[in-house]
Design a protein around this motif. Structure first.
Motif, PDB file in Angstrom:
ATOM      1  N   PHE A 156       0.837  -1.209   0.000  1.00 28.62           N
ATOM      2  CA  PHE A 156       0.000   0.000   0.000  1.00 28.62           C
ATOM      3  C   PHE A 156       0.868   1.254   0.000  1.00 28.62           C
ATOM      4  N   ASP A 157       1.934   1.239   0.798  1.00 29.18           N
ATOM      5  CA  ASP A 157       2.804   2.412   0.911  1.00 29.18           C
ATOM      6  C   ASP A 157       3.435   2.758  -0.438  1.00 29.18           C
ATOM      7  N   SER A 158       3.971   1.751  -1.123  1.00 28.58           N
ATOM      8  CA  SER A 158       4.603   1.984  -2.426  1.00 28.58           C
ATOM      9  C   SER A 158       3.599   2.527  -3.439  1.00 28.58           C
ATOM     10  N   VAL A 159       2.425   1.935  -3.458  1.00 31.47           N
ATOM     11  CA  VAL A 159       1.420   2.344  -4.449  1.00 31.47           C
ATOM     12  C   VAL A 159       0.893   3.753  -4.132  1.00 31.47           C
ATOM     13  N   ALA A 160       0.603   4.016  -2.855  1.00 31.34           N
ATOM     14  CA  ALA A 160       0.099   5.344  -2.473  1.00 31.34           C
ATOM     15  C   ALA A 160       1.159   6.407  -2.747  1.00 31.34           C
ATOM     16  N   SER A 161       2.417   6.109  -2.400  1.00 34.15           N
ATOM     17  CA  SER A 161       3.496   7.083  -2.618  1.00 34.15           C
ATOM     18  C   SER A 161       3.658   7.371  -4.110  1.00 34.15           C
ATOM     19  N   THR A 162       3.574   6.322  -4.927  1.00 41.57           N
ATOM     20  CA  THR A 162       3.730   6.473  -6.379  1.00 41.57           C
ATOM     21  C   THR A 162       2.625   7.343  -6.967  1.00 41.57           C
ATOM     22  N   LEU A 163       1.381   6.993  -6.658  1.00 38.17           N
ATOM     23  CA  LEU A 163       0.247   7.722  -7.250  1.00 38.17           C
ATOM     24  C   LEU A 163       0.191   9.171  -6.771  1.00 38.17           C
ATOM     25  N   THR A 164       0.404   9.380  -5.474  1.00 39.68           N
ATOM     26  CA  THR A 164       0.287  10.749  -4.961  1.00 39.68           C
ATOM     27  C   THR A 164       1.450  11.611  -5.450  1.00 39.68           C
ATOM     28  N   TYR A 165       2.625  11.023  -5.561  1.00 40.57           N
ATOM     29  CA  TYR A 165       3.770  11.797  -6.065  1.00 40.57           C
ATOM     30  C   TYR A 165       3.485  12.274  -7.491  1.00 40.57           C
ATOM     31  N   ALA A 166       3.040  11.348  -8.348  1.00 40.04           N
ATOM     32  CA  ALA A 166       2.794  11.701  -9.756  1.00 40.04           C
ATOM     33  C   ALA A 166       1.700  12.755  -9.860  1.00 40.04           C
ATOM     34  N   TYR A 188       2.126  16.737 -11.064  1.00 37.72           N
ATOM     35  CA  TYR A 188       1.370  17.251 -12.210  1.00 37.72           C
ATOM     36  C   TYR A 188       0.667  18.567 -11.862  1.00 37.72           C
ATOM     37  N   GLN A 189       0.206  18.672 -10.641  1.00 39.22           N
ATOM     38  CA  GLN A 189      -0.438  19.925 -10.209  1.00 39.22           C
ATOM     39  C   GLN A 189       0.560  21.078 -10.253  1.00 39.22           C
ATOM     40  N   LYS A 190       1.794  20.772  -9.942  1.00 39.35           N
ATOM     41  CA  LYS A 190       2.807  21.823  -9.913  1.00 39.35           C
ATOM     42  C   LYS A 190       3.339  22.110 -11.318  1.00 39.35           C
ATOM     43  N   ASP A 191       3.556  21.049 -12.109  1.00 38.63           N
ATOM     44  CA  ASP A 191       4.218  21.220 -13.403  1.00 38.63           C
ATOM     45  C   ASP A 191       3.483  20.396 -14.471  1.00 38.63           C
ATOM     46  N   PRO A 192       2.335  20.896 -14.932  1.00 35.72           N
ATOM     47  CA  PRO A 192       1.519  20.106 -15.865  1.00 35.72           C
ATOM     48  C   PRO A 192       2.186  19.870 -17.227  1.00 35.72           C
ATOM     49  N   GLN A 193       3.217  20.618 -17.514  1.00 31.88           N
ATOM     50  CA  GLN A 193       3.902  20.442 -18.808  1.00 31.88           C
ATOM     51  C   GLN A 193       4.776  19.185 -18.819  1.00 31.88           C
ATOM     52  N   ASN A 194       5.172  18.710 -17.653  1.00 25.00           N
ATOM     53  CA  ASN A 194       6.078  17.557 -17.569  1.00 25.00           C
ATOM     54  C   ASN A 194       5.529  16.459 -16.660  1.00 25.00           C
ATOM     55  N   PRO A 195       4.476  15.801 -17.085  1.00 27.10           N
ATOM     56  CA  PRO A 195       3.866  14.801 -16.190  1.00 27.10           C
ATOM     57  C   PRO A 195       4.775  13.593 -15.938  1.00 27.10           C
ATOM     58  N   LEU A 196       4.567  12.999 -14.777  1.00 27.95           N
ATOM     59  CA  LEU A 196       5.252  11.758 -14.423  1.00 27.95           C
ATOM     60  C   LEU A 196       4.219  10.638 -14.496  1.00 27.95           C
ATOM     61  N   VAL A 197       4.598   9.502 -15.064  1.00 24.95           N
ATOM     62  CA  VAL A 197       3.674   8.368 -15.135  1.00 24.95           C
ATOM     63  C   VAL A 197       3.920   7.465 -13.920  1.00 24.95           C
ATOM     64  N   PRO A 198       2.886   7.253 -13.091  1.00 26.07           N
ATOM     65  CA  PRO A 198       3.072   6.364 -11.931  1.00 26.07           C
ATOM     66  C   PRO A 198       3.010   4.904 -12.352  1.00 26.07           C
ATOM     67  N   ALA A 216      13.581   8.452 -13.968  1.00 33.29           N
ATOM     68  CA  ALA A 216      12.710   7.918 -12.918  1.00 33.29           C
ATOM     69  C   ALA A 216      12.868   8.627 -11.586  1.00 33.29           C
ATOM     70  N   VAL A 217      11.741   8.753 -10.899  1.00 34.81           N
ATOM     71  CA  VAL A 217      11.745   9.147  -9.493  1.00 34.81           C
ATOM     72  C   VAL A 217      11.457   7.865  -8.716  1.00 34.81           C
ATOM     73  N   LEU A 218      12.269   7.575  -7.704  1.00 32.95           N
ATOM     74  CA  LEU A 218      12.049   6.382  -6.880  1.00 32.95           C
ATOM     75  C   LEU A 218      11.359   6.786  -5.584  1.00 32.95           C
ATOM     76  N   VAL A 219      10.279   6.106  -5.254  1.00 28.13           N
ATOM     77  CA  VAL A 219       9.681   6.279  -3.929  1.00 28.13           C
ATOM     78  C   VAL A 219       9.676   4.926  -3.228  1.00 28.13           C
ATOM     79  N   ASP A 220       9.778   4.948  -1.910  1.00 28.62           N
ATOM     80  CA  ASP A 220       9.749   3.724  -1.107  1.00 28.62           C
ATOM     81  C   ASP A 220      10.895   2.751  -1.418  1.00 28.62           C
ATOM     82  N   HIS A 221      11.917   3.207  -2.097  1.00 34.07           N
ATOM     83  CA  HIS A 221      13.190   2.499  -2.246  1.00 34.07           C
ATOM     84  C   HIS A 221      14.175   3.529  -2.791  1.00 34.07           C
TER      85      HIS A 221
END
Ligand SMILES: [Mn+2]
Length: 339
Positions: free
Chosen positions: A37-47, A51-61, A108-113
């Protein structure tokens, strides 16, 4: 601008990812390969926050497992469905590999590792950001952000980072992010009782104001029972749910060990099979299928108020199982259950 995680995922699939060319740089974020759950929540919320901050450069979770393994994680499936996020909207290992063939570079951005795992190494060209709560491997020191700090849940670090960066000024995007982030923290800290560190408490302060209508205790027991719900699942799949592999070297010989952790007793697992022989066969099949020298099944569960554990060792190599059990018996205070 999208205001839900669902519409953000739809935008990625129907718009952003359709525009990939061999000269594109694809930006992704992903968690570790246990995909809890932690990895998935961190991934989705980060992406989503990025996107809210920089909509021109989205990250794919990316959820770092094969698509077929998501249904085994009922806590994740049910929480996402409460946000109208269904499996078809998510991105898994298969998509990750597919997109690699369509674009030139993956950042890549790494979360939870904080170190790219073997299976993803050939896909990632550069690590551009890290937020994690595991031991710092001191890699990718130029990444930004680079936050590696001891906390109960990685989601607390991700949430605090984005709260300070943007969420403070965008209350409309708070709720879904807070629900997922707090969900991870509830599971990782047993409702803020164990392994709680300062960043978890800082995040909790925000969750309490954003989610003032949510009964935390109730939300926790819902998540916990969803996580522990293995009803109707085949033991083969239960062994896949929380599985890790390690390689040890002994006398210049490599020994590959696979460990499956399960939150139910051996007795309960045995009952999911028609006979004891069938259960034993499933254990042997797993050892063979995973091509490991030793397959270890570790159970841990609550019996009334008593915490209990069992260990079962399967190996085709002569004397391995007995030797291991004999070695750890006294240290772990094991009792033979004759199963
Ligand atoms: Mn974690």
């Amino acid at each position: 601008m999208t205001t839900t995680i669902k519409s953000f995922l739809q935008f990625l699939r129907n718009d952003h990812l359709c525009k990939l060319t061999p000269s594109s740089v694809l930006r992704v974020v992903f968690g570790n390969e246990a995909a809890d759950f932690d990895s998935v929540a961190s991934t989705l919320t980060y992406a989503y926050c990025s996107y809210q901050k920089d909509p021109q450069n989205p990250l794919v979770p990316i959820i770092n497992i094969p698509r077929t393994e998501l249904p085994l994680r009922r806590d994740i499936v049910r929480s996402l469905s409460r946000l109208n996020i269904t499996e078809d909207l998510l991105f898994f290992n298969e998509e990750f590999k597919h997109y690699k063939t369509l674009c030139g570079t993956i950042n890549a951005v790494l979360v939870d590792h904080n170190e790219v795992e073997v299976n993803s190494k050939e896909l990632v060209n550069a690590v551009t950001g890290i937020i994690d709560h595991h031991k710092d491997q001191k890699l990718h020191l130029e990444a930004h952000p680079r936050i590696v700090q001891n906390t109960g849940s990685c989601s607390s670090l991700v949430f605090n980072y984005w709260y300070n960066a943007i969420l403070r000024s965008k209350p409309e995007v708070f709720r879904e992010v807070a629900l997922l982030s707090m969900g991870a923290a509830l599971l990782d800290t047993s409702n803020f009782k164990y392994k709680v560190e300062a960043p978890d408490l800082e995040a909790l302060k925000y969750y309490e104001s954003i989610l003032s209508d949510i009964d935390r205790e109730k939300y926790y027991s819902q998540l916990k029972s969803d996580k522990d719900d293995l009803e109707g699942m085949h033991v083969k799949d239960i062994f896949r749910k929380d599985y890790k592999e390690f390689t040890f070297v002994q006398d210049h010989q490599k020994i590959k060990v696979g460990i499956a952790s399960v939150g139910k007793s051996l007795e309960w697992l045995g009952k999911q099979c028609k006979t004891v022989d069938e259960f034993n066969l499933e254990c042997i099949e797993t050892q063979k299928g995973r091509v490991v020298d030793i397959f270890v099944l570790m159970t841990a569960w609550q019996d009334n108020n008593e915490f209990k554990r069992e260990i079962l060792v399967v190996s085709p190599i002569k004397d391995y199982s007995e030797n291991i059990i004999n070695r750890v018996s006294s240290e772990l205070k094991l009792k033979n259950t004759n199963q």
